[in-house]
Design a protein around this motif. Sequence first.
Motif, PDB file in Angstrom:
ATOM      1  N   GLU A  26       0.956  -1.142   0.013  1.00 54.67           N
ATOM      2  CA  GLU A  26      -0.068   0.005  -0.021  1.00 54.67           C
ATOM      3  C   GLU A  26       0.790   1.272  -0.080  1.00 54.67           C
ATOM      4  O   GLU A  26       0.493   2.366  -0.081  1.00 54.67           O
ATOM      5  CB  GLU A  26      -1.006  -0.076   1.112  1.00 54.67           C
ATOM      6  N   ASP A  48      -4.554   9.623  -1.410  1.00 54.51           N
ATOM      7  CA  ASP A  48      -4.168   8.449  -0.838  1.00 54.51           C
ATOM      8  C   ASP A  48      -5.626   8.118  -0.006  1.00 54.51           C
ATOM      9  O   ASP A  48      -6.171   9.187   0.737  1.00 54.51           O
ATOM     10  CB  ASP A  48      -3.080   8.537   0.297  1.00 54.51           C
ATOM     11  N   ALA A  49      -5.954   6.856  -0.168  1.00 54.69           N
ATOM     12  CA  ALA A  49      -7.267   6.426   0.745  1.00 54.69           C
ATOM     13  C   ALA A  49      -7.328   6.635   2.163  1.00 54.69           C
ATOM     14  O   ALA A  49      -8.245   6.823   2.752  1.00 54.69           O
ATOM     15  CB  ALA A  49      -7.570   4.962   0.374  1.00 54.69           C
ATOM     16  N   THR A  56      -0.735   6.722  -6.968  1.00 53.46           N
ATOM     17  CA  THR A  56      -1.638   6.478  -5.921  1.00 53.46           C
ATOM     18  C   THR A  56      -2.965   6.167  -6.688  1.00 53.46           C
ATOM     19  O   THR A  56      -3.651   5.205  -6.012  1.00 53.46           O
ATOM     20  CB  THR A  56      -1.763   7.951  -5.160  1.00 53.46           C
ATOM     21  N   THR A 112      -2.419   2.203  -7.174  1.00 51.12           N
ATOM     22  CA  THR A 112      -2.152   1.574  -5.969  1.00 51.12           C
ATOM     23  C   THR A 112      -3.578   1.614  -5.288  1.00 51.12           C
ATOM     24  O   THR A 112      -4.105   0.529  -4.766  1.00 51.12           O
ATOM     25  CB  THR A 112      -1.091   2.268  -5.213  1.00 51.12           C
ATOM     26  N   THR A 113      -4.191   2.746  -5.391  1.00 51.15           N
ATOM     27  CA  THR A 113      -5.555   2.669  -4.556  1.00 51.15           C
ATOM     28  C   THR A 113      -6.575   1.686  -5.324  1.00 51.15           C
ATOM     29  O   THR A 113      -7.194   1.042  -4.642  1.00 51.15           O
ATOM     30  CB  THR A 113      -6.162   3.989  -4.516  1.00 51.15           C
ATOM     31  N   ARG A 114      -6.610   1.751  -6.509  1.00 51.54           N
ATOM     32  CA  ARG A 114      -7.662   1.151  -7.233  1.00 51.54           C
ATOM     33  C   ARG A 114      -6.998  -0.409  -7.307  1.00 51.54           C
ATOM     34  O   ARG A 114      -7.902  -1.438  -7.252  1.00 51.54           O
ATOM     35  CB  ARG A 114      -7.461   1.202  -8.729  1.00 51.54           C
ATOM     36  N   THR A 133      -5.332  -2.010  -4.864  1.00 51.47           N
ATOM     37  CA  THR A 133      -5.400  -2.444  -3.562  1.00 51.47           C
ATOM     38  C   THR A 133      -7.021  -2.824  -3.111  1.00 51.47           C
ATOM     39  O   THR A 133      -7.233  -4.089  -2.665  1.00 51.47           O
ATOM     40  CB  THR A 133      -5.144  -1.445  -2.241  1.00 51.47           C
ATOM     41  N   ASP A 134      -7.836  -1.915  -3.917  1.00 46.24           N
ATOM     42  CA  ASP A 134      -9.453  -2.252  -3.597  1.00 46.24           C
ATOM     43  C   ASP A 134      -9.606  -3.646  -4.558  1.00 46.24           C
ATOM     44  O   ASP A 134     -10.505  -4.608  -3.902  1.00 46.24           O
ATOM     45  CB  ASP A 134     -10.163  -1.190  -4.104  1.00 46.24           C
TER      46      ASP A 134
END
Length: 542
Positions: free
Chosen positions: A44, A219-220, A414, A417-419, A421-422
């Motif tokens: 993450e 960033d989430a 970002t 990475t966010t997409r 990770t989900d």
Amino acid sequence: MLLTQRRIWIIFSALIAGMLLSSLDQTIVSTAMPTIVGQLGGVEHQVWLTTAYLLATTIVMPVFGKFGDVLGRRWLFLVAIALFTIASVGCAFAGDFTQLIIFRAMQGLGGGGLMILSQAIIADIVPASQRGKYLGPLGAIFGLSAVGGPLLGGFFVDHLTWQWAFYINIPIGIAAFAIAWFTLQLPNKKVTQPIDILGVVLLSAFTTCLIFFTDFGGDAAHGWDAIETWLFGIGLVVAACLFVFVESRAVDPIIPLSLFRNRTFVNATAIGLTLGLGMFSAIGFVPTFLQMSSGTSAAASGLLMLPMMVGLMGTSIASGIAISRTGRYKLFPVIGTLITAVAMVAMTTLTATTPIWLICVYLLVFGAGLGFIMQVVVLVAQNAVPAAEIGTATSTNNYFREVGASLGVAVFGTIFTTRLTDNLKDVFTGAGASASDAANATSTLDPQTLSSLPDEVRDGIVVAYADALAPVFWDLLPFIGIAFVLSLFLRQIPLSDVAGLVARGEAIGGDEAEALESAQRRGAGAAKHNEPAVSDESIPKA
């Protein structure tokens, strides 16, 4: 100092060694990144592995550029090599992800110096009218590293350990230092005006706040509505205002505001800024896409970058030679941005089922487009300013390109990475894992773990990577379009036929230098035979 052709090539060899060291490390981590973040537990936060290096590089560029103009570039070049090599040792022995990020930032400090000083020294010793054929090979070194880095990183991950991605810098760094020590003979200078320390501090503060603002916003864990995000936003505005105020009153500013009244310089720098946004984001994450989404090994994903190197090297060298012969440069950025845009559109179609040969074609075209642009905009920026400001102009042009690169990697990294990770959490929870187990599996996923998972889960992960990265190329495309428009308005001005050192009266160049060196050699030969030698007083001093 006599600036003969022989001396120019000797100095150029030292620059090649330094640029290879710096540019190789910008890309060698890209292929090894999935393994590194998986073993150190930082999926993450993986964007920081690249952002830390780029942020440090960006901050230090104006410092090396200006200090090179003020103090001379030889000792600064040696310091940059030493700093980079020592930081590589730290990266290799890092015990956790935080330590690795810190040492990567230290590498960036040295890498930024090597990049700027190499380009500035070329401007010192070679006239702008002939500089293209030297900047071309320097651009080719970047292209070689863009492929050699991922290739080596993949080999180390597959056959040794990820630490070897940093071990390799140690012998290269020692060799580069030795070459530079014996061959890089340049004039030293004494400080005659106060150094703009406050300007350095404010510029560093602005750059840091800018990167953290974009990172935290995307960033989430923070987001655009978080107070800490907007504290960095306020900080970058305050730092920018204070920087402009201080520079307008500084005796010898780190970035003279007069540069931004130079239309040609501003245009070339803006092209570099927009190109950086798209270029580094694509280069940084394509190997990860190839390795995880297409199911190739780390070494194979590095080999698949080979066509991009071929394209970049070919057009970089060809455009440099053509500019030296014709004295015209405007056409190359226009063509380059169009070719890059075509490749970027093609990359939006990448999926796990895209044929390998088609991916290679896309990368070949992408590299060819970059080769037409990268070194040309640096040459234009250098040619647009007085000889006394070559280092400052070079560093400022590169600074804004690296700002673009840092923003691109931070923002689009970002988003990716966010997409991702989900998507990965959905895959693991869909396979029956609890939310906590899914989060843990996501943070420790690496290529070796991927190959051991059930087929259904592995296929879901492949789709997750494809769905996360391919759409990012659409987000990058508008910036390539802006670079194209800017290229159309780039002014064509005559290229200088005098090297920077000669223009500043620090060296004698051209035919005069060759004649004086011949006279000195004849004098040395005469001395051996007890004949009258050429007196030192008969040779003009620079």
